[in-house]
Design a protein around this motif. Structure first.
Motif, PDB file in Angstrom:
ATOM      1  N   ILE A   1       8.791  -1.159  -0.032  1.00  0.00           N
ATOM      2  CA  ILE A   1       8.905   0.343   0.267  1.00  0.00           C
ATOM      3  C   ILE A   1      10.013   1.016  -0.168  1.00  0.00           C
ATOM      4  O   ILE A   1      10.222   1.884  -1.140  1.00  0.00           O
ATOM      5  CB  ILE A   1       8.720   0.781   1.680  1.00  0.00           C
ATOM      6  CG1 ILE A   1       7.358   0.222   2.112  1.00  0.00           C
ATOM      7  CG2 ILE A   1       8.932   2.201   1.992  1.00  0.00           C
ATOM      8  CD1 ILE A   1       7.372   0.207   3.866  1.00  0.00           C
TER       9      ILE A   1
ATOM     10  N   GLY B   1       6.979  12.147   1.122  1.00  0.00           N
ATOM     11  CA  GLY B   1       6.873  10.665   0.909  1.00  0.00           C
ATOM     12  C   GLY B   1       8.101  10.101   1.567  1.00  0.00           C
ATOM     13  O   GLY B   1       7.929   8.942   1.841  1.00  0.00           O
TER      14      GLY B   1
ATOM     15  N   CYS C   1       2.682   5.919  -2.768  1.00  0.00           N
ATOM     16  CA  CYS C   1       3.862   6.807  -3.382  1.00  0.00           C
ATOM     17  C   CYS C   1       4.186   6.569  -4.938  1.00  0.00           C
ATOM     18  O   CYS C   1       4.191   7.535  -5.571  1.00  0.00           O
ATOM     19  CB  CYS C   1       5.014   6.405  -2.465  1.00  0.00           C
ATOM     20  SG  CYS C   1       4.924   6.831  -0.831  1.00  0.00           S
TER      21      CYS C   1
ATOM     22  N   VAL D   1       7.156   9.644   5.169  1.00  0.00           N
ATOM     23  CA  VAL D   1       6.393   8.415   5.387  1.00  0.00           C
ATOM     24  C   VAL D   1       6.852   7.132   5.334  1.00  0.00           C
ATOM     25  O   VAL D   1       6.715   6.338   6.083  1.00  0.00           O
ATOM     26  CB  VAL D   1       5.111   8.598   4.606  1.00  0.00           C
ATOM     27  CG1 VAL D   1       4.396   7.331   4.564  1.00  0.00           C
ATOM     28  CG2 VAL D   1       4.191   9.833   5.014  1.00  0.00           C
ATOM     29  N   SER D   2       7.829   6.879   4.096  1.00  0.00           N
ATOM     30  CA  SER D   2       8.260   5.767   3.843  1.00  0.00           C
ATOM     31  C   SER D   2       9.483   5.611   5.218  1.00  0.00           C
ATOM     32  O   SER D   2       9.434   4.328   5.419  1.00  0.00           O
ATOM     33  CB  SER D   2       9.057   5.825   2.493  1.00  0.00           C
ATOM     34  OG  SER D   2       8.127   5.890   1.488  1.00  0.00           O
TER      35      SER D   2
ATOM     36  N   ALA E   1       7.715   4.193   8.142  1.00  0.00           N
ATOM     37  CA  ALA E   1       7.177   2.994   8.000  1.00  0.00           C
ATOM     38  C   ALA E   1       8.054   2.032   7.974  1.00  0.00           C
ATOM     39  O   ALA E   1       7.924   0.937   8.615  1.00  0.00           O
ATOM     40  CB  ALA E   1       6.379   2.742   6.711  1.00  0.00           C
TER      41      ALA E   1
ATOM     42  N   TYR F   1       0.986  -1.227   0.091  1.00  0.00           N
ATOM     43  CA  TYR F   1      -0.123   0.113   0.097  1.00  0.00           C
ATOM     44  C   TYR F   1       1.045   1.258  -0.024  1.00  0.00           C
ATOM     45  O   TYR F   1       0.537   2.200  -0.622  1.00  0.00           O
ATOM     46  CB  TYR F   1      -0.894  -0.129   0.989  1.00  0.00           C
ATOM     47  CG  TYR F   1      -2.010  -1.032   1.181  1.00  0.00           C
ATOM     48  CD1 TYR F   1      -2.456  -1.540   0.015  1.00  0.00           C
ATOM     49  CD2 TYR F   1      -2.446  -1.649   2.344  1.00  0.00           C
ATOM     50  CE1 TYR F   1      -3.525  -2.299  -0.156  1.00  0.00           C
ATOM     51  CE2 TYR F   1      -3.409  -2.657   1.960  1.00  0.00           C
ATOM     52  CZ  TYR F   1      -3.903  -2.914   1.085  1.00  0.00           C
ATOM     53  OH  TYR F   1      -4.782  -4.094   1.104  1.00  0.00           O
ATOM     54  N   ILE F   2       1.973   1.351   0.650  1.00  0.00           N
ATOM     55  CA  ILE F   2       2.961   2.375   0.678  1.00  0.00           C
ATOM     56  C   ILE F   2       3.440   2.656  -0.538  1.00  0.00           C
ATOM     57  O   ILE F   2       3.708   3.728  -1.156  1.00  0.00           O
ATOM     58  CB  ILE F   2       3.762   2.277   1.910  1.00  0.00           C
ATOM     59  CG1 ILE F   2       2.931   2.431   3.387  1.00  0.00           C
ATOM     60  CG2 ILE F   2       4.907   3.362   1.914  1.00  0.00           C
ATOM     61  CD1 ILE F   2       3.986   2.185   4.617  1.00  0.00           C
TER      62      ILE F   2
END
Length: 99
Positions: A79, A47, A17, A50-51, A54, A12-13
């Motif tokens: 990712i 991005g 992105c 967030v990555s 994660a 999903y990530i």
């Protein structure tokens, strides 16, 4: 969490992105509007954050739950596949801007 749920987090990530990066890059390439360039740079910064969060979260979860480490590493690999794609888009974007 089950292994497929962990891997789905990575998917999903990556997908989000990748999709947003393509929208901003294609939008600038097609319209040459500075709006796409400006928001593409903003998205690139967020991005990356967030990555990174994660990846850190998945690593911590993998260390806490040793049996889930392989699934966490697979999700992290998905990712991190965005990193070379993002670099490629940045290089192409710079070439488009300064052509």
């Amino acid at each position: 969490m089950k292994d497929h749920q962990i891997i789905n987090i990575g998917k999903y990530i990556f997908g989000l992105c990748f999709l947003l990066g393509n929208i901003f890059f294609s939008g600038y390439f097609i319209t040459e509007s500075t709006w796409f360039m400006q928001w593409g740079i903003v998205f690139l910064v967020y991005g990356i954050l967030v990555s990174l969060l994660a990846v850190i979260g998945l690593l911590l979860y993998g260390f806490a739950e040793k049996l889930k480490m392989n699934a966490c590493l697979k999700a992290i690999g998905l990712i991190m596949f965005n990193a070379p794609l993002g670099f490629l888009y940045v290089m192409l974007g710079i070439n488009l801007i300064f052509k």
